[in-house]
Scaffold this active site. Structure first.
Site, PDB file in Angstrom:
ATOM      1  CG  HIS A   1      -2.281   0.619   0.947  1.00  0.00           C
ATOM      2  ND1 HIS A   1      -3.858   0.706   1.143  1.00  0.00           N
ATOM      3  CD2 HIS A   1      -2.440   1.497  -0.472  1.00  0.00           C
ATOM      4  CE1 HIS A   1      -4.110   0.928   1.179  1.00  0.00           C
ATOM      5  NE2 HIS A   1      -3.612   1.642  -0.024  1.00  0.00           N
TER       6      HIS A   1
ATOM      7  CG  ASP B   1      -5.946  -0.543   4.999  1.00  0.00           C
ATOM      8  OD1 ASP B   1      -5.675  -1.120   5.513  1.00  0.00           O
ATOM      9  OD2 ASP B   1      -5.122  -0.075   4.370  1.00  0.00           O
TER      10      ASP B   1
ATOM     11  CG  HIS C   1      -3.642  -2.426   8.761  1.00  0.00           C
ATOM     12  ND1 HIS C   1      -3.868  -2.197   8.421  1.00  0.00           N
ATOM     13  CD2 HIS C   1      -3.608  -2.312  10.017  1.00  0.00           C
ATOM     14  CE1 HIS C   1      -3.263  -3.639   8.681  1.00  0.00           C
ATOM     15  NE2 HIS C   1      -3.463  -4.275   9.638  1.00  0.00           N
TER      16      HIS C   1
ATOM     17  CG  ASP D   1      -2.266   2.611   5.470  1.00  0.00           C
ATOM     18  OD1 ASP D   1      -1.846   1.358   6.514  1.00  0.00           O
ATOM     19  OD2 ASP D   1      -2.628   1.698   4.503  1.00  0.00           O
TER      20      ASP D   1
ATOM     21  CG  HIS E   1       2.780  -1.849   4.647  1.00  0.00           C
ATOM     22  ND1 HIS E   1       2.428  -3.312   4.244  1.00  0.00           N
ATOM     23  CD2 HIS E   1       3.559  -1.897   5.586  1.00  0.00           C
ATOM     24  CE1 HIS E   1       2.660  -3.411   5.203  1.00  0.00           C
ATOM     25  NE2 HIS E   1       3.192  -2.773   6.542  1.00  0.00           N
TER      26      HIS E   1
ATOM     27  CG  ASP F   1      -4.887  -3.009   2.408  1.00  0.00           C
ATOM     28  OD1 ASP F   1      -5.249  -4.211   2.426  1.00  0.00           O
ATOM     29  OD2 ASP F   1      -3.764  -2.281   2.834  1.00  0.00           O
TER      30      ASP F   1
ATOM     31  CG  ASP G   1      -5.389  -4.728   5.745  1.00  0.00           C
ATOM     32  OD1 ASP G   1      -6.370  -4.124   5.389  1.00  0.00           O
ATOM     33  OD2 ASP G   1      -3.988  -4.010   5.893  1.00  0.00           O
TER      34      ASP G   1
ATOM     35  CD  GLU H   1       0.429  -4.249   1.723  1.00  0.00           C
ATOM     36  OE1 GLU H   1       0.153  -5.292   1.782  1.00  0.00           O
ATOM     37  OE2 GLU H   1       0.253  -3.094   1.991  1.00  0.00           O
TER      38      GLU H   1
END
Length: 323
Positions: free
Chosen positions: A117, A144, A146, A148, A161, A247, A249, A292
């Protein structure tokens, strides 16, 4: 007959012309904590992403994979603000910026196939530059687990990332924050983050400090995906360039095990489909990251196939003929 639901998007939006798409592979995992995301672009091709888009009437050009340095597997470097693999990440981010900007200038919708990412700092810097030059309003959906938005001084891992949102907001090493020709490339009002469920303690304060709009999984649980997306897309109009940074995830690992940053408790298949369909309903999708995806951790490429399924929905595939 049941009363129909109200429209989920602005009824004044007019349909776009058919998409002209460019696939841009960025096969690197220099910003990630685990090896394998470098194989993501080709896994998506194996899962028939180009053919799936063409079946929807999309004009697809696959530009192949960008070339760049391999992952040196370096440790944290005090000379690089405590980050790992910074020179390699700068190279890849610049390469993605240039490739995405070239396709935007050709009038195509760039789909950046990652890779990890950190590459989004490159793609979104190009999108921000393009929107400034064309006078369009930019909105970013960051899907996402996360946020980030670590910075080098607070990152617990030094993995690049974990910092692209901060980079785009003007925080971090100069080579990563100045790509768009303006620092910061974006402001917090451009962003809406959806699906968060793994946020570092320092990042929680950073989200508040920066004024980022974020819907975590609790919000999705309480409001439902439909209401979350209705709010996330509320200010998208006919003058909006909508960028989606997807992403893998973001998805629950029970349905998408092929990622190096899996966090349990993510959106289900149906929630993810609704998310993508409501984005498609706006008719404003103009650029996309897919990042990702880690085939080394996948099971018979099922995550790549799921991603292709969701991207089909992003480009208008639906069970019934929609308005």
């Amino acid at each position: 007959m049941p009363t129909p639901l109200p429209p989920t998007t602005d009824s004044s939006l007019t349909p776009q012309t058919p998409h002209r798409v460019a696939l841009i592979g960025a096969p690197t995992d220099v910003g990630a904590s685990r090896l394998g995301a470098a194989m993501g672009p080709d896994a998506l091709r194996v899962a028939q992403l180009p053919a799936a888009l063409r079946a929807l009437g999309v004009d697809v050009v696959d530009t192949g994979n960008l070339a760049g340095p391999v992952n040196p597997r370096g440790g944290r470097d005090p000379k690089a603000a405590g980050l790992r693999n910074l020179p390699e990440a700068v190279f890849w981010t610049q390469a993605v910026h240039d490739a995405v900007l070239a396709q935007l200038q050709e009038g195509r919708t760039p789909i950046m196939l990652g890779g990890d990412h950190h590459l989004a700092a490159g793609s979104l810097s190009a999108v921000a530059r393009h929107c400034r030059e064309s006078g369009r309003k930019l909105r970013v959906l960051w899907l996402d687990a996360h946020s980030d938005c670590n910075t080098p001084d607070i990152s617990p891992s030094g993995n690049i990332h974990g910092i692209p949102v901060a980079n785009l907001l003007g925080l971090g090493p100069q080579p990563l924050i100045g790509l768009s020709g303006q620092t910061p490339a974006l402001s917090a009002e451009h962003f809406c983050q959806v699906g968060l469920r793994s946020v570092d303690e320092h990042e929680k304060r950073m989200i508040r400090q920066l004024g980022l709009r974020a819907f975590d999984m609790r919000a999705i649980d309480e409001l439902g995906m439909r209401e979350v997306m209705h709010r996330a897309l509320a200010d998208v109009d006919a003058d909006t360039h909508l960028h989606v940074s997807f992403d893998v995830d973001f998805l629950d690992p029970e349905i998408a095990p092929g990622t190096g940053t899996a966090v349990r408790g993510g959106p289900t298949y149906r929630e993810a489909q609704l998310c993508m369909e409501m984005i498609a309903d706006t008719g404003r999708l103009a650029s996309l990251d897919i990042v990702e995806l880690n085939p080394a951790l996948d099971i018979r490429n099922q995550t790549a196939e799921l991603v292709v399924d969701l991207v089909e929905s992003l480009f208008g595939k639906s069970t019934l003929i929609n308005r």
